[in-house]
Design an enzyme around this catalytic site. Structure first.
Site, PDB file in Angstrom:
ATOM      1  N   GLY A 519       0.833  -1.193   0.000  1.00 21.67           N
ATOM      2  CA  GLY A 519       0.000   0.000   0.000  1.00 21.67           C
ATOM      3  C   GLY A 519       0.866   1.240   0.000  1.00 21.67           C
ATOM      4  N   GLY A 520       0.241   2.377   0.148  1.00 26.94           N
ATOM      5  CA  GLY A 520       0.973   3.616   0.129  1.00 26.94           C
ATOM      6  C   GLY A 520       1.918   3.758   1.299  1.00 26.94           C
ATOM      7  N   PHE A 521       1.600   3.096   2.383  1.00 23.57           N
ATOM      8  CA  PHE A 521       2.363   3.348   3.592  1.00 23.57           C
ATOM      9  C   PHE A 521       3.170   2.147   4.033  1.00 23.57           C
ATOM     10  CE2 PHE A 521      -1.784   5.400   3.446  1.00 23.57           C
ATOM     11  CZ  PHE A 521      -1.362   6.678   3.164  1.00 23.57           C
ATOM     12  N   GLY A 522       3.257   1.158   3.176  1.00 14.85           N
ATOM     13  CA  GLY A 522       4.042  -0.016   3.512  1.00 14.85           C
ATOM     14  C   GLY A 522       3.305  -1.266   3.089  1.00 14.85           C
ATOM     15  N   PRO A 523       3.939  -2.423   3.294  1.00 11.23           N
ATOM     16  CA  PRO A 523       3.345  -3.676   2.839  1.00 11.23           C
ATOM     17  C   PRO A 523       2.150  -4.101   3.694  1.00 11.23           C
ATOM     18  CG  PRO A 523       5.383  -4.083   4.020  1.00 11.23           C
ATOM     19  CD  PRO A 523       5.258  -2.608   3.900  1.00 11.23           C
ATOM     20  N   LYS A 538      -1.234  -4.006   8.203  1.00 12.28           N
ATOM     21  CA  LYS A 538      -0.549  -2.975   7.428  1.00 12.28           C
ATOM     22  C   LYS A 538       0.666  -2.555   8.226  1.00 12.28           C
ATOM     23  CE  LYS A 538      -3.048   0.113   5.385  1.00 12.28           C
ATOM     24  NZ  LYS A 538      -2.829   0.276   3.975  1.00 12.28           N
ATOM     25  N   ASP A 635      -6.684   9.693  -0.634  1.00 10.70           N
ATOM     26  CA  ASP A 635      -6.137   8.709  -1.573  1.00 10.70           C
ATOM     27  C   ASP A 635      -7.206   7.709  -1.977  1.00 10.70           C
ATOM     28  OD1 ASP A 635      -4.286   7.547  -3.215  1.00 10.70           O
ATOM     29  OD2 ASP A 635      -3.260   6.422  -1.642  1.00 10.70           O
TER      30      ASP A 635
END
Ligand SMILES: *[C@@H]1O[C@H](CO)[C@@H](O)[C@H](O)[C@H]1NC(C)=O
Ligand SMILES: *[C@@H]1O[C@H](CO)[C@@H](O)[C@H](O)[C@H]1NC(C)=O
Ligand SMILES: *[C@@H]1O[C@H](CO)[C@@H](O)[C@H](O)[C@H]1NC(C)=O
Ligand SMILES: *[C@@H]1O[C@H](CO)[C@@H](O)[C@H](O)[C@H]1NC(C)=O
Ligand SMILES: *[C@@H]1O[C@H](CO)[C@@H](O)[C@H](O)[C@H]1NC(C)=O
Ligand SMILES: *[C@@H]1O[C@H](CO)[C@@H](O)[C@H](O)[C@H]1NC(C)=O
Ligand SMILES: *[C@@H]1O[C@H](CO)[C@@H](O)[C@H](O)[C@H]1NC(C)=O
Ligand SMILES: *[C@@H]1O[C@H](CO)[C@@H](O)[C@H](O)[C@H]1NC(C)=O
Length: 826
Positions: A519-523, A538, A635
């Protein structure tokens, strides 16, 4: 103001009949259905998945047929068109014929006796029965669909064997979601007379997974056995002279269960809580490495908490000392010291175990554990014993003869297993006492004193440890203090904190196999908690730089946001630099998986897509307005819309969006996060964001859902416009229907499509003030009134315009300048 229900309309071919029976010589053709008395089930013709073939089947009435087929008649002999007709002949034989009169399938049943009153009836249990006689006249069932299970087991169905007729019933998977013919996998109970009951999932004849043995309550051996499923259902094992079978019933009026063996060999247990029509997956098997049958070989023991997972049972060692772990081939465990049936031999107790395969075991129902121990001890060939029965005061004795296979450690719901070992292998303390038997009294006494002292110290230590541990565990248990439907006590919310060890275990140590995506902020990883709940973890990028307090505050805020169209936060985890958010897991993944995939897009028909548009709008309305906090997502995109079992949308990733203070309505940021193709012009250029920048992204999403095309990758042979420009062009030329996804064919509501395109275009207008607010969007989608004309959309953002997007974590707070965080890496 929230709008009432959306009307979802299905294309129904032909007419429905309201009867639950088929009389002799009555014809039911494709398009007609029969419905059980309380409308729980429906029988008729359907096409599974994307297949065009027609099948006669039974499905749950109030859910979509594609996903909840309960039974299929002509699994192996599909009809290629809609000419199928079912009828019951005057002998009680139910047949399915095709347009040329050829028999495609028949029940092969026939009634005996004279006073016949034959009828086929669909019961509310989902069972189709053919009956002879009636209530007043010796009613007998001469055939029932429950005797011919497919991939689904319903409450009341029996899986097992009739020893008189020799007939065996078991679940068989479908070949694929499009093809109900028998696939590779079967699920059956071990139906050999005298064998203790357990369940195998086999691929062809090879055992893949073993469930069990039966522990008096249910089939043990499920790591993710959901305890909250047990009150709602009871499973039974029935063994008698004539038959052996397992069955389960729902003992609650508000829930029902079904189990499905999927085409890839997984047993899924699903639950429906009325009046919800949604099926919740409460348990799956296999879930981890240790569920692979016999993966550690004989006398091996599998433990997901250790690495490697395989080890040898205590008292056993690897045959080849260079090996690191046993497995089902190269290296096996063998006894450290061979058995000689000497008097010193005894039993080592292993707690919290999944009991070994009972294929090699003998069962006595009336034996207590001590009698069981004596029986095993007295028989030199007996390798282990256990009481499989966990019911309070329950007795029973299993004696194993031969290798112990498929043992694993189950910290939460395992049982005690006693394994025979040579004297020298028995526990050291035990052995040392044996050896020191003849030591003089004084020495014994002083040892005892020392031991007592040690014991006291140990007890003190353990107590402290235990206190600490139970504190951690208490923290880890999800608390439901939040869902009181009231968000007035901000700050007092408790969000469960999970330990890293627990998350690590749940995700198989963040293994690559468990990774769902980036994702945008990490796996993001999939995991299964020990309690059985499936989760999505997340893992936030390490370099976030956000303080602990800020993070915790944010988590509490996120947890406050509860809406059916938002993904639910279950908890969080902080350890050192690691920050994780734990969400509910949604099996259908994200919308982009369907929308932009040629083979899967047809699985989302128009009514579903329209429902998805509505759902997203309602989720957004909640974020923007209805929750106490005002949240701008920033987002919104197809990849952040997850789909549940019923393809209902849930907005995800909102947790790291910007929350506004009371009275605040817009803000600027120096760090622009978002995804090319969805980001609004004012936000991209000036870092200026508000609910209207979310509305812009929503508009893009609507046009993508209608067209099945990605804005970012859109190409057209006639012009260079992106999807927004293309939609605008078609709208102006008076042919907005040309935008729709080709895969719909002609099955869509033109009114709804036009409305959606129109609303989409209103949302993507260039000027912020021209775009409707969220409440208006929701009203427009559901309403009937006329809509304002849209102005030219903002469609200047095309690939290539933004150079070298750098990937920045959203949480960092010390970045200067406008930077894109291109989070659409897929
Ligand atoms: C049922 O179909 C058969 C042919 O398949 C036809 O001969 C018969 O008349 C039909 N019966 C009814 C009641 O429609
Ligand atoms: C009926 O089935 C037969 C044999 O499978 C086939 O030859 C025939 O074309 C089918 N007729 C129709 C109308 O589907
Ligand atoms: C009915 O009998 C036919 C011929 O014996 C057989 O091919 C078919 O599989 C049987 N159908 C069922 C449902 O048992
Ligand atoms: C049922 O009907 C099918 C097709 O007509 C036939 O093959 C089968 O023998 C019948 N079975 C009985 C028991 O009458
Ligand atoms: C039961 O069957 C008998 C014989 O076929 C018939 O006379 C009677 O009316 C039936 N009763 C009901 C309640 O359907
Ligand atoms: C379920 O419904 C039946 C009949 O309506 C009733 O007798 C029974 O008590 C109910 N059970 C529960 C657990 O509510
Ligand atoms: C053990 O079994 C698993 C699953 O069946 C298989 O993937 C693996 O290759 C096997 N290992 C050996 C050494 O045969
Ligand atoms: C088990 O014990 C009960 C009560 O002592 C007795 O009634 C029953 O017959 C016994 N069953 C077997 C299989 O020995």
């Amino acid at each position: 103001m929230l709008l009432p229900h959306i009307t979802v309309f299905f294309l129904v071919v032909g007419t429905s009949r309201s009867s639950d029976t088929i009389a002799v010589h009555q014809n039911i053709s494709d398009g007609q259905t029969i419905v059980s008395a309380n409308a729980k089930f429906e029988l008729g013709f359907f096409s599974p998945g994307s297949s065009k073939n027609r099948y006669l089947g039974i499905w749950y009435k109030n859910t979509s047929p594609q996903t909840t087929i309960a039974w299929v008649a002509n699994r192996e002999t599909p009809l290629i068109d809609t000419s199928g007709v079912i009828k019951l002949d005057n002998q009680g034989n139910l047949t399915l014929v095709n347009g040329s009169g050829k028999v495609i399938w028949s029940s092969n049943s026939s009634a005996t006796g004279t006073n016949m009153n034959l009828v086929a009836q669909l019961l509310d249990t989902g069972n189709l029965v053919i009956k002879n006689g009636n209530e007043t006249n010796n009613e007998i069932v001469i055939w029932q669909s429950f005797d011919y299970p497919g991939d689904t087991c319903l409450p009341g169905m029996k899986l097992g064997k009739n020893f008189i007729t020799g007939r065996e019933t078991y679940q068989t998977s479908w070949r694929s979601t499009d093809d109900p013919s028998p696939g590779e996998y079967t699920l059956s109970i071990s139906a050999v007379k005298g064998e203790y009951q357990q369940v195998y999932i086999r691929r062809s004849s090879a055992i893949k997974t073993r469930i069990g043995p039966y522990n008096g309550v249910s089939f043990s051996g499920r790591a993710n056995y959901a305890p909250d499923a047990s009150p709602a259902s009871v499973s039974y094992v029935i063994v008698n002279e004539n038959e052996i079978y397992i069955t389960f019933i729902s003992n609650s009026n508000t829930t029902t269960l079904r189990t499905v063996l999927t085409p890839d060999g997984k047993l899924e247990i699903l639950q429906q809580k009325f009046p919800n029509t949604e099926w919740i997956l409460i348990s799956t098997l296999p879930v981890d490495y240790c569920d692979i049958y016999g993966v550690c070989g004989p006398y091996g023991s599998c433990n997901t908490a250790t690495s490697p997972n395989c080890g040898c049972l205590k008292g056993f060692e690897l045959k080849n000392s260079d090996d690191t772990s046993p497995d089902n081939g190269t290296s096996v465990c063998r006894r450290g010291t061979a058995l000689d049936c000497g008097p010193g031999e005894g039993f080592q107790k292993f707690s919290s175990m999944k009991l070994p395969d009972t294929k090699n075991a003998v069962y006595s129902s009336n034996m207590s554990l001590s009698d069981c121990a004596v029986a095993c001890k007295n028989n030199c060939a007996c390798t282990a014993y256990a009481n499989p029965n966990i019911t309070p005061g329950g007795v029973g004795c299993l004696l194993w003869f031969g290798d112990l296979i498929d043992v694993r450690v189950f910290p939460q719901n395992g049982q005690d297993l006693y394994v025979r070992l040579a004297a020298s292998e028995l526990s050291d303390l035990h052995a040392s006492f044996h050896r020191k038997k003849r030591v003089v009294m004084v020495v014994t006494l002083s040892i005892a004193a020392v031991l007592t002292l040690l014991g006291l110290i140990l007890a003190f230590y353990i107590r402290r440890r235990w206190k600490k541990k139970s504190y951690v565990e208490r923290e880890g248990r999800p608390k439901n203090t939040l869902n009181k439907g009231d968000s007035s006590q901000i700050g007092s919310a408790e969000v469960p904190l999970f330990s890293l060890a627990k998350i690590s275990r749940a995700t198989n140590d963040f293994s690559v196999d468990n990774k769902l995506g980036e994702g945008g902020f990490g796996p993001v990883y999939k995991g299964v908690l020990e309690e059985g709940q499936e989760i999505a973890v997340k893992r936030l990028s390490r370099s976030s730089g956000q303080g602990l307090v800020e993070f915790e505050n944010e988590v509490i805020c996120i947890a406050k946001l509860q809406h059916r169209n938002l993904v639910k936060l279950l908890g969080y985890c902080i350890q050192g630099d690691d920050r994780m958010l734990i969400y509910e897991y949604l099996p259908n993944k994200s919308l982009d998986n369907f929308l932009f995939d040629e083979s899967r897009k047809s699985l989302l028909d128009w009514p579903q897509r329209f429902q998805i548009i509505h759902g997203i709008a309602r989720g957004l309305l909640y974020l923007h307005q209805d929750s106490r906090l005002k949240v701008v997502h920033r987002d919104l995109k197809a990849g952040n819309i997850l789909l549940d079992y019923q393809m209902r949308p849930k907005i995800s990733d909102f947790g790291l969006a910007r929350m506004f203070e009371e009275g605040e309505s817009e803000a600027d940021t120096k760090r622009v996060v978002g995804t090319l193709g969805y980001i609004s012009p004012e936000y991209a250029m000036k870092g200026h964001f508000s609910v209207k920048s979310d509305i812009f992204s929503f508009g893009v999403l609507v046009l993508e859902i209608v067209s099945g095309k990605k804005n970012k990758d859109f190409v057209h042979e006639d012009h260079d416009d992106n999807l927004l420009g293309h939609a605008w062009r078609l709208y102006r030329e008076g042919k907005p229907l040309d935008l729709i996804d080709e895969c719909f064919g002609t099955s869509y509501s033109a009114y709804e499509v036009l409305r959606s395109v129109h609303v989409g275009l209103l949302c993507v207008q260039h000027r912020v003030e021209d775009r409707p607010d969220t409440q208006t969007v929701v009203a427009m989608l559901g309403g009937e009134g006329s809509l304002p004309s849209p102005n030219k959309p903002a469609f200047y953002i095309q690939e290539g315009e933004i150079n070298s997007p750098s990937i920045l974590p959203l949480l960092s707070s010390s970045v200067n300048g406008v930077t894109f965080s291109q989070v659409d890496g897929r």
